[in-house]
Write an enzyme that holds these catalytic residues in place. Structure first.
Site, short mmCIF file in Angstrom:
data_model
loop_
_atom_site.label_atom_id
_atom_site.label_comp_id
_atom_site.label_asym_id
_atom_site.label_seq_id
_atom_site.Cartn_x
_atom_site.Cartn_y
_atom_site.Cartn_z
N ASP A 69 -10.82 3.50 3.94
CA ASP A 69 -11.24 2.10 3.87
C ASP A 69 -12.77 1.99 3.76
O ASP A 69 -13.30 0.94 3.41
CB ASP A 69 -10.83 1.37 5.16
CG ASP A 69 -9.65 0.44 4.97
OD1 ASP A 69 -9.49 -0.09 3.86
OD2 ASP A 69 -8.92 0.22 5.96
N LYS B 89 0.84 -1.20 0.00
CA LYS B 89 0.00 0.00 0.00
C LYS B 89 0.87 1.25 0.00
O LYS B 89 0.63 2.20 -0.76
CB LYS B 89 -0.94 -0.01 1.22
CG LYS B 89 -2.09 -1.01 1.06
CD LYS B 89 -2.90 -1.22 2.34
CE LYS B 89 -3.98 -2.29 2.08
NZ LYS B 89 -4.79 -2.63 3.25
N GLN C 86 -4.67 -1.37 9.46
CA GLN C 86 -4.72 -2.70 8.85
C GLN C 86 -5.40 -3.69 9.81
O GLN C 86 -5.09 -3.75 10.99
CB GLN C 86 -3.28 -3.15 8.51
CG GLN C 86 -3.18 -4.46 7.73
CD GLN C 86 -3.77 -4.37 6.32
OE1 GLN C 86 -3.84 -3.29 5.72
NE2 GLN C 86 -4.19 -5.49 5.79
#
Ligand code: GUN
Length: 284
Positions: free
Chosen positions: A120, A53, A97
């Site tokens: 997200d 990422k 995460q």
């Protein structure tokens, strides 16, 4: 006839070229898009995802930072850092995460992220907006799948869609996106009875179960579109999806490979959401 391939790698490259230009335009205004990724613990798969990422951000000219905490860190430390990042004007996106270690209240961490930096799309406000058909940030993996449908010219309206898996990260938001697009949606899970009866009816199957080669050709209607979200590591170290690609490609009309299918699109849509967050901030 063998299925046509929905090539996520190629589509990701195409989209990322456009992101480079948008990132450059923002940077020229002194608003370089920035993403901070928080990793707690040492899960090997999460370490790889986070590294990829950060690298993807840098490759399109965005600012990116990785913050790593030991698995036994106190949740308050992470929550305090999120509060700091919420107030930091050079940060447009914050990603924690998942999964987090067991002593964390995952929902509380996700709610701590400012909704306008929740790239997200996991904050309750953003989940609610998606459920109402007015999405602000769409979770990256299902967002990537929708882009692949669009690229393949797959019309979803009036179609029977079966999503296998009901996670907050993939299954549930995928189902909402399909509903919003006018599909008739069934969401299956590990307790579903006669799963194959559902999948054999489906014009569209999205497999997000985390079981190698779980969807076999006998479960697929000829001409179906089969999307494989799974990334499973086999004992020999190779990657494979949740779909038995070799047999299903002989039955389906469209199929996504693993690797090179949905995987590259997930990170691509994270970049899209972060640039979008920065553009909103800039009033674009
Ligand atoms: N873990 C697995 N997939 C994801 C994702 O898309 N976002 C975050 N934050 N964690 C994940």
């Amino acid at each position: 006839m063998a299925a046509q391939i929905l090539d996520g790698k190629a589509l990701a490259q195409e989209l990322r070229a456009g992101f480079k230009e948008r990132a450059a335009a923002l940077t020229a205004k002194g608003l370089k898009p920035g993403l901070v990724v928080i990793l707690v613990g040492e899960d090997p798969a999460s370490q790889v995802y986070v590294k990829n990422k950060v690298a993807a951000c840098e490759a399109v000219g965005m600012y990116s930072e990785k913050l790593v905490y030991p698995a036994d860190v106190a949740p308050a430390v992470v929550l305090n850092k999120i509060a700091e990042l919420n107030a930091d004007t050079k940060v447009h996106g914050i990603l924690v995460q998942l999964p987090l270690p067991a002593h964390f209240d995952e929902a509380a961490v996700l709610e701590a992220i400012a909704a306008e930096k929740d790239v997200d799309g996991f904050h309750a406000e953003n989940v609610g907006a998606l459920a109402q058909g007015q999405p602000r940030f769409i979770p990256c993996t299902p967002y990537g799948v929708m882009k692949m449908f669009a690229k393949g010219g797959v019309n979803l309206s009036g179609k029977e869609a079966v999503v296998i898996g009901r996670s907050n990260i993939v299954g549930k938001p995928m189902a909402l996106l399909l509903i919003n697009a006018g599909a008739t949606v069934t969401v299956c899970n590990s307790r579903t009875r006669n799963l194959a009866e559902h999948t054999r009816r489906a014009d569209i199957i999205v497999a997000a179960v985390g079981k190698p080669r779980f969807v076999t050709a006998d479960m697929v209607k000829p001409g179906a579109v089969v999307i494989d979200v799974g990334i499973n590591r086999l004992p020999d170290g190779k990657l494979c999806g949740d779909v038995d690609y070799e047999s299903v490609k002989e039955v389906a009309a469209w199929i996504t490979p693993v690797p090179g299918g949905v995987g590259p699109m997930t990170i691509t849509m994270l970049l899209a959401n972060t640039i979008e967050a920065a553009e909103r901030k800039a009033g674009i």
